[in-house]
Design an enzyme around this catalytic site. Structure first.
Site, PDB file in Angstrom:
ATOM      1  N   HIS A 476       0.829  -1.206   0.000  1.00 42.65           N
ATOM      2  CA  HIS A 476       0.000   0.000   0.000  1.00 42.65           C
ATOM      3  C   HIS A 476       0.864   1.257   0.000  1.00 42.65           C
ATOM      4  CE1 HIS A 476      -3.553  -2.474   1.057  1.00 42.65           C
ATOM      5  NE2 HIS A 476      -4.231  -1.454   0.588  1.00 42.65           N
ATOM      6  N   ASP A 477       1.815   1.297   0.904  1.00 39.84           N
ATOM      7  CA  ASP A 477       2.694   2.462   1.006  1.00 39.84           C
ATOM      8  C   ASP A 477       3.802   2.118   1.988  1.00 39.84           C
ATOM      9  OD1 ASP A 477       3.763   4.908   0.623  1.00 39.84           O
ATOM     10  OD2 ASP A 477       2.163   6.063   1.584  1.00 39.84           O
TER      11      ASP A 477
END
Length: 592
Positions: A476-477
């Site tokens: 996701h990050d």
């Protein structure tokens, strides 16, 4: 179609439809909708949501003491007399471009029809092998041509970087010895995730600063940084291509592993060995057997990876399924099936607009508010509606691009199966939230690691879950907040697993209501944990959650409110139980 039918999971995705429509499942319970217990629940549903909306509406008014702190985050809205909370940058990009994307949704399928006619489509009405082969060639050729134009418009000169990464990944799949493909694929693609982030998308200004001398030979007047910045200025509509490349990484990994597993099969076609009709393959067979060895070409690979409707956000479709559907379109792509889905998308879009115009939960949370100015009820509702906005801001792009794909003749899996407020299980929530990603995780990570079979030790199951959610968080990050979110999800799975072991359903076979109420109490705990984890990962972070919780439980009134909130959640869980029993009575049994 009745309004209630519009909200059935079968309408959302035909994959959920019963194989024997109208035939109840053996474990389906009689309806409780007309019992005194549920009449009480109806009364709760008709009254409590009004107060929930009013709580956030009141703190969104100009008369509230905290309004000045977040007023600058609001924009002019299209509803008379209301500002709009368009402060979420992720959703802002989607919302501002809806008119252009709607135009693209109409133009792309029309251009395909024009191309098919120019390419001399000679369909005889009989879906034989020759017709299917011709359809595949037309579709993949058009997909590739349109995708090249599409990514150049989106990313400009950076599209060259994307094509280089795609070519390198294809070489890993096809040029390396089989024993090195899996490890190299994972190493390369995880390295790409980190490199994209750390190198900021490999700007030409940075590349030229390293590879060329500081000054050019032309009288020393033009610096390499100026030349690189000039090239970077042609970055297309979305210059930061690396932000959206994570979804492409999943397709790169899936292609390489599917290609490897295809090589491990015997030379003869598995469809012929199993005597399967390619026009009526189940989803499982399409995913595992849908493409032949000769179809793993570089052109087909590019067409799949860059397929325009699913390129930016998904849902995630694997190569085998893409090839199978390109050869033989599914009945679910007919206009009669697409229309209800389109109507649901429009309803969700209007719902989001009403929420953003009347409930400024996101702007309030971004303004670093003084939580002491809000009552416990208001604090909890700010967190609650923050999560709903997160759910809607993810649902709308996913459904828009799936709608585009359906209109174009490709049916990917639905990503959002349940409303955010229709989840009481951590495990089921994970299966239903970003469902195509969850299925990807199961196929390419969880099962190869051993899954949770009976012969897998308990410690190994915990390690498998931890590895999966660590990858999910990093995918996701790359930041600590989402890593904490992933570990919290793993932690909160454990009480549910233990609870099912300690209180198995068979022990309450003669006391079904007792088991339902006990499960309802467990569901309340799960919901509170899910809200906490998702607020940490996607909204407030640990410090913001701590301030929110302190504001709720620091006073006697707050603790009394928390008890009332748990009772309200209990009512909601009981309605969720009965809604799923209604699905079983229709022959539908989802694991989410």
């Amino acid at each position: 179609m009745r309004l209630l039918d519009m909200y059935k999971v079968e309408t959302l995705d035909t994959r959920f439809a019963s194989k024997n429509p109208g035939e109840p499942l053996p474990n389906a319970q009689p309806s409780k909708w007309r019992t005194p217990e549920y009449y009480f629940y109806y009364a709760c549903f008709l009254t409590i949501p009004v107060f929930m909306f009013k709580a956030v509406y009141d703190v969104s008014q100009p008369s509230h003491p905290g309004y000045k702190k977040f007023e600058t985050l609001l924009s002019d809205g299209w509803i008379p007399g209301r500002k709009v909370d368009n402060s979420d940058e992720q959703y802002q990009g989607f919302r501002n471009n809806i008119p252009y994307m709607a135009l693209l949704l109409v133009a792309h399928p029309l251009l395909r029809q024009v191309y098919d006619r120019l390419a001399g489509s000679n369909s005889t009405g009989k879906d034989n092998a020759a017709t299917a082969d011709a359809r595949l060639r037309r579709r993949t050729t058009f997909d590739l041509l349109f995708a090249i134009v599409f990514i150049v418009a989106l990313h400009g000169v950076s599209s060259l970087k994307i094509l280089v990464i795609l070519w390198l990944n294809y070489q890993i799949a096809t040029a390396l010895p089989k024993q090195y493909v899996t490890a190299t694929t994972w190493t390369f693609n995880i390295a790409i995730l980190f490199a994209n982030e750390l190198c900021r998308g490999y700007r030409f200004a940075d590349i030229l600063a390293v590879t060329l001398p500081p000054q050019t030979t032309n009288a020393g007047s033009a610096s390499t940084s100026d030349l690189g910045a000039w090239i970077d200025s042609y970055g297309g509509l979305i210059p930061r291509w690396e932000v959206l490349f994570n979804i492409t990484v999943l397709r790169l990994i899936s292609f390489n592993l599917d290609h490897l597993w295809m090589l491990d099969r015997q030379a003869s076609s598995p469809l012929e060995r199993k005597n399967l009709d390619p026009t009526t393959l189940s989803e499982r067979d399409r995913v595992s057997l849908g493409a032949h060895q000769t179809e793993y070409t570089f052109a087909n690979y590019l067409s799949f990876i860059l397929y325009s409707p699913l390129y930016l956000t998904g849902p995630i479709l694997n190569f085998n399924d893409y090839i199978s559907q390109s050869r033989h379109p599914l009945p679910s792509t007919k206009r009669s099936r697409i229309a209800p889905y389109a109507i649901r998308f429009i309803i969700c879009l209007l719902t989001m607009e009403l929420v953003l115009h009347y409930l400024y939960a996101v702007a309030i949370s971004k303004s670093h508010p003084d939580w002491s100015t809000y009552s416990p009820f208001q604090l909890s509702m700010l967190g609650y509606f923050n999560l709903h906005i997160i759910w809607l801001k993810l649902l709308l792009p996913w459904r828009f691009f799936r709608l585009w794909s359906l209109i174009d003749g490709i049916d990917p899996p639905e990503n959002m199966v349940r409303c955010m407020s229709d989840n009481y299980s951590v495990l089921a929530f994970w299966r239903g939230w970003h469902r195509s990603f969850n299925r990807w995780i199961v196929r390419y990570i969880f099962i190869p690691m051993g899954g949770t079979g009976r012969d897998v030790p308990g410690w190994r199951k915990a390690v498998n879950y931890a590895a999966v959610f660590t990858f999910v968080a990093l995918w996701h990050d790359i930041n600590l907040k989402l890593l904490i979110w992933g570990w919290l999800i793993v932690l909160f799975v454990l009480p549910e697993v233990v609870g099912r072991m300690v209180f198995p359903a068979k022990r309450f076979k003669d006391r079904p209501n007792m088991y339902r109420w006990l499960s309802g109490a467990g569901g309340v705990f799960n919901i509170l944990m899910l809200m906490a984890a998702n607020l940490v990962g996607f909204a407030l972070g640990l410090d913001g959650l701590k301030g929110l919780v302190d504001g709720i439980v620091s006073s006697l009134g707050g603790r009394v409110f928390l008890l009332g909130a748990c009772m309200t959640l209990f009512v909601g869980v009981q309605v969720m139980f009965e809604w799923r029993e209604g699905e079983k009575r229709r022959g539908v049994d989802l694991k989410c």
